[in-house]
Design a protein around this motif. Structure first.
Motif, PDB file in Angstrom:
ATOM      1  N   UNK A  77      45.670  52.254  70.709  1.00 38.79           N
ATOM      2  CA  UNK A  77      46.775  52.479  69.779  1.00 38.79           C
ATOM      3  C   UNK A  77      47.945  51.548  70.066  1.00 38.79           C
ATOM      4  N   UNK A  78      47.644  50.267  70.197  1.00 42.02           N
ATOM      5  CA  UNK A  78      48.711  49.276  70.363  1.00 42.02           C
ATOM      6  C   UNK A  78      49.187  48.855  68.979  1.00 42.02           C
ATOM      7  N   UNK A  79      50.378  48.287  68.934  1.00 43.64           N
ATOM      8  CA  UNK A  79      50.938  47.887  67.644  1.00 43.64           C
ATOM      9  C   UNK A  79      50.066  46.866  66.927  1.00 43.64           C
ATOM     10  N   UNK A  80      49.470  45.958  67.658  1.00 42.17           N
ATOM     11  CA  UNK A  80      48.633  44.948  67.007  1.00 42.17           C
ATOM     12  C   UNK A  80      47.306  45.523  66.524  1.00 42.17           C
ATOM     13  N   UNK A  81      46.915  46.680  67.050  1.00 42.03           N
ATOM     14  CA  UNK A  81      45.645  47.275  66.650  1.00 42.03           C
ATOM     15  C   UNK A  81      45.818  48.339  65.579  1.00 42.03           C
ATOM     16  N   UNK A  82      47.014  48.909  65.472  1.00 45.20           N
ATOM     17  CA  UNK A  82      47.247  49.978  64.507  1.00 45.20           C
ATOM     18  C   UNK A  82      47.743  49.370  63.210  1.00 45.20           C
ATOM     19  N   UNK A  83      46.836  48.810  62.455  1.00 47.79           N
ATOM     20  CA  UNK A  83      47.069  48.163  61.164  1.00 47.79           C
ATOM     21  C   UNK A  83      48.247  47.216  61.203  1.00 47.79           C
ATOM     22  N   UNK A  84      49.158  47.430  60.311  1.00 45.19           N
ATOM     23  CA  UNK A  84      50.301  46.538  60.162  1.00 45.19           C
ATOM     24  C   UNK A  84      51.564  47.388  60.287  1.00 45.19           C
ATOM     25  N   UNK A  85      51.649  48.143  61.376  1.00 48.32           N
ATOM     26  CA  UNK A  85      52.649  49.191  61.512  1.00 48.32           C
ATOM     27  C   UNK A  85      54.078  48.714  61.274  1.00 48.32           C
ATOM     28  N   UNK A  86      54.408  47.519  61.733  1.00 50.08           N
ATOM     29  CA  UNK A  86      55.777  47.020  61.568  1.00 50.08           C
ATOM     30  C   UNK A  86      56.148  46.853  60.098  1.00 50.08           C
ATOM     31  N   UNK A  87      55.179  46.504  59.265  1.00 51.46           N
ATOM     32  CA  UNK A  87      55.457  46.173  57.871  1.00 51.46           C
ATOM     33  C   UNK A  87      55.199  47.307  56.883  1.00 51.46           C
ATOM     34  N   UNK A  88      54.492  48.330  57.289  1.00 46.75           N
ATOM     35  CA  UNK A  88      54.209  49.442  56.361  1.00 46.75           C
ATOM     36  C   UNK A  88      54.329  50.774  57.099  1.00 46.75           C
ATOM     37  N   UNK A  89      55.529  51.021  57.590  1.00 44.02           N
ATOM     38  CA  UNK A  89      55.788  52.196  58.416  1.00 44.02           C
ATOM     39  C   UNK A  89      55.385  53.508  57.745  1.00 44.02           C
ATOM     40  N   UNK A  90      55.806  53.727  56.523  1.00 39.35           N
ATOM     41  CA  UNK A  90      55.542  55.013  55.859  1.00 39.35           C
ATOM     42  C   UNK A  90      54.046  55.269  55.679  1.00 39.35           C
ATOM     43  N   UNK A  91      53.335  54.291  55.170  1.00 40.93           N
ATOM     44  CA  UNK A  91      51.893  54.468  54.934  1.00 40.93           C
ATOM     45  C   UNK A  91      51.159  54.740  56.242  1.00 40.93           C
ATOM     46  N   UNK A  92      51.516  54.007  57.292  1.00 43.98           N
ATOM     47  CA  UNK A  92      50.834  54.207  58.573  1.00 43.98           C
ATOM     48  C   UNK A  92      51.248  55.507  59.243  1.00 43.98           C
ATOM     49  N   UNK A  93      52.469  55.980  58.990  1.00 42.46           N
ATOM     50  CA  UNK A  93      52.875  57.299  59.505  1.00 42.46           C
ATOM     51  C   UNK A  93      51.997  58.385  58.879  1.00 42.46           C
ATOM     52  N   UNK A  94      51.812  58.309  57.569  1.00 46.54           N
ATOM     53  CA  UNK A  94      50.967  59.291  56.886  1.00 46.54           C
ATOM     54  C   UNK A  94      49.544  59.256  57.430  1.00 46.54           C
ATOM     55  N   UNK A 111      48.562  58.186  60.374  1.00 48.25           N
ATOM     56  CA  UNK A 111      48.574  58.697  61.745  1.00 48.25           C
ATOM     57  C   UNK A 111      48.563  60.224  61.751  1.00 48.25           C
ATOM     58  N   UNK A 112      49.425  60.834  60.973  1.00 48.11           N
ATOM     59  CA  UNK A 112      49.503  62.293  60.976  1.00 48.11           C
ATOM     60  C   UNK A 112      48.292  62.932  60.322  1.00 48.11           C
ATOM     61  N   UNK A 113      47.642  62.242  59.398  1.00 51.60           N
ATOM     62  CA  UNK A 113      46.382  62.750  58.844  1.00 51.60           C
ATOM     63  C   UNK A 113      45.336  62.848  59.949  1.00 51.60           C
ATOM     64  N   UNK A 114      45.270  61.831  60.804  1.00 48.53           N
ATOM     65  CA  UNK A 114      44.317  61.846  61.911  1.00 48.53           C
ATOM     66  C   UNK A 114      44.725  62.873  62.961  1.00 48.53           C
ATOM     67  N   UNK A 115      46.004  62.929  63.288  1.00 47.04           N
ATOM     68  CA  UNK A 115      46.511  63.858  64.295  1.00 47.04           C
ATOM     69  C   UNK A 115      46.209  65.306  63.906  1.00 47.04           C
ATOM     70  N   UNK A 116      46.319  65.607  62.632  1.00 48.18           N
ATOM     71  CA  UNK A 116      46.125  66.980  62.172  1.00 48.18           C
ATOM     72  C   UNK A 116      44.665  67.433  62.204  1.00 48.18           C
ATOM     73  N   UNK A 117      43.743  66.543  62.510  1.00 42.97           N
ATOM     74  CA  UNK A 117      42.325  66.919  62.616  1.00 42.97           C
ATOM     75  C   UNK A 117      42.042  67.667  63.919  1.00 42.97           C
ATOM     76  N   UNK A 118      42.921  67.528  64.912  1.00 48.49           N
ATOM     77  CA  UNK A 118      42.677  68.113  66.239  1.00 48.49           C
ATOM     78  C   UNK A 118      43.080  69.580  66.281  1.00 48.49           C
TER      79      UNK A 118
END
Length: 146
Positions: free
Chosen positions: A75-92, A94-101
């Motif tokens: 879960x490094x910044x370079x591996x987690x899609x384009x987190x710097x440029x699309x914060x909102x989409x990647x937050x959603x 991330x939380x979609x995956x987090x909520x599976x646990x």
């Protein structure tokens, strides 16, 4: 079930040599597995079916499912899609995956990856997730080094 029956039931297989190519790929993959198990049919079948393996899936495929534990690998910044440029989409996402646990979530990071243009890895910006989870005492951070 013969090839004609499969093609009759599933029209997508009628296109050119699609079914024949799939069967050839299956045979090649299976016999590669058979050779790697030194001719042990049962072990080759178990390996080919994925027994005694850890299933990995994408966040997209996990929607609507629940698991005892969810692992975020790399879960490094370079591996987690384009987190710097699309914060909102990647937050959603991330939380979609987090909520599976249901019980536990594990995050892993690398400090360095070999064979990459920028081998030093960071997770400064993406730390907002960990900050959110650490504030109420939900998260515990363990640093493991080799």
């Amino acid at each position: 079930m013969g090839g004609e029956n499969i093609e009759a039931k599933f029209p997508a297989y009628k296109q050119g040599n699609y079914l024949k190519d799939l069967i050839n790929k299956f045979e090649n993959l299976f016999f590669t597995e058979y050779a790697e198990t030194h001719g042990e049919w049962n072990l080759a079948i178990e390996n080919f079916c994925g027994e005694n393996s850890v299933p990995i899936m994408t966040i997209y495929k996990s929607k609507g499912l629940e698991y005892s534990a969810v692992y975020f690998i790399g879960l490094e910044e370079s591996a987690f899609w384009n987190f710097k440029n699309q914060l909102e989409a990647d937050r959603w996402t991330f939380f979609a995956a987090l909520s599976r646990a249901k019980e536990a979530v594990i995050f892993t990071f690398c400090k360095q990856r070999t064979g990459m243009k920028y081998p030093v890895q960071r997770h400064n910006i993406i730390n907002e997730f960990f900050d959110l989870l650490q504030r109420p005492g939900v998260a515990e951070v363990n640093h493991i080094s080799r």
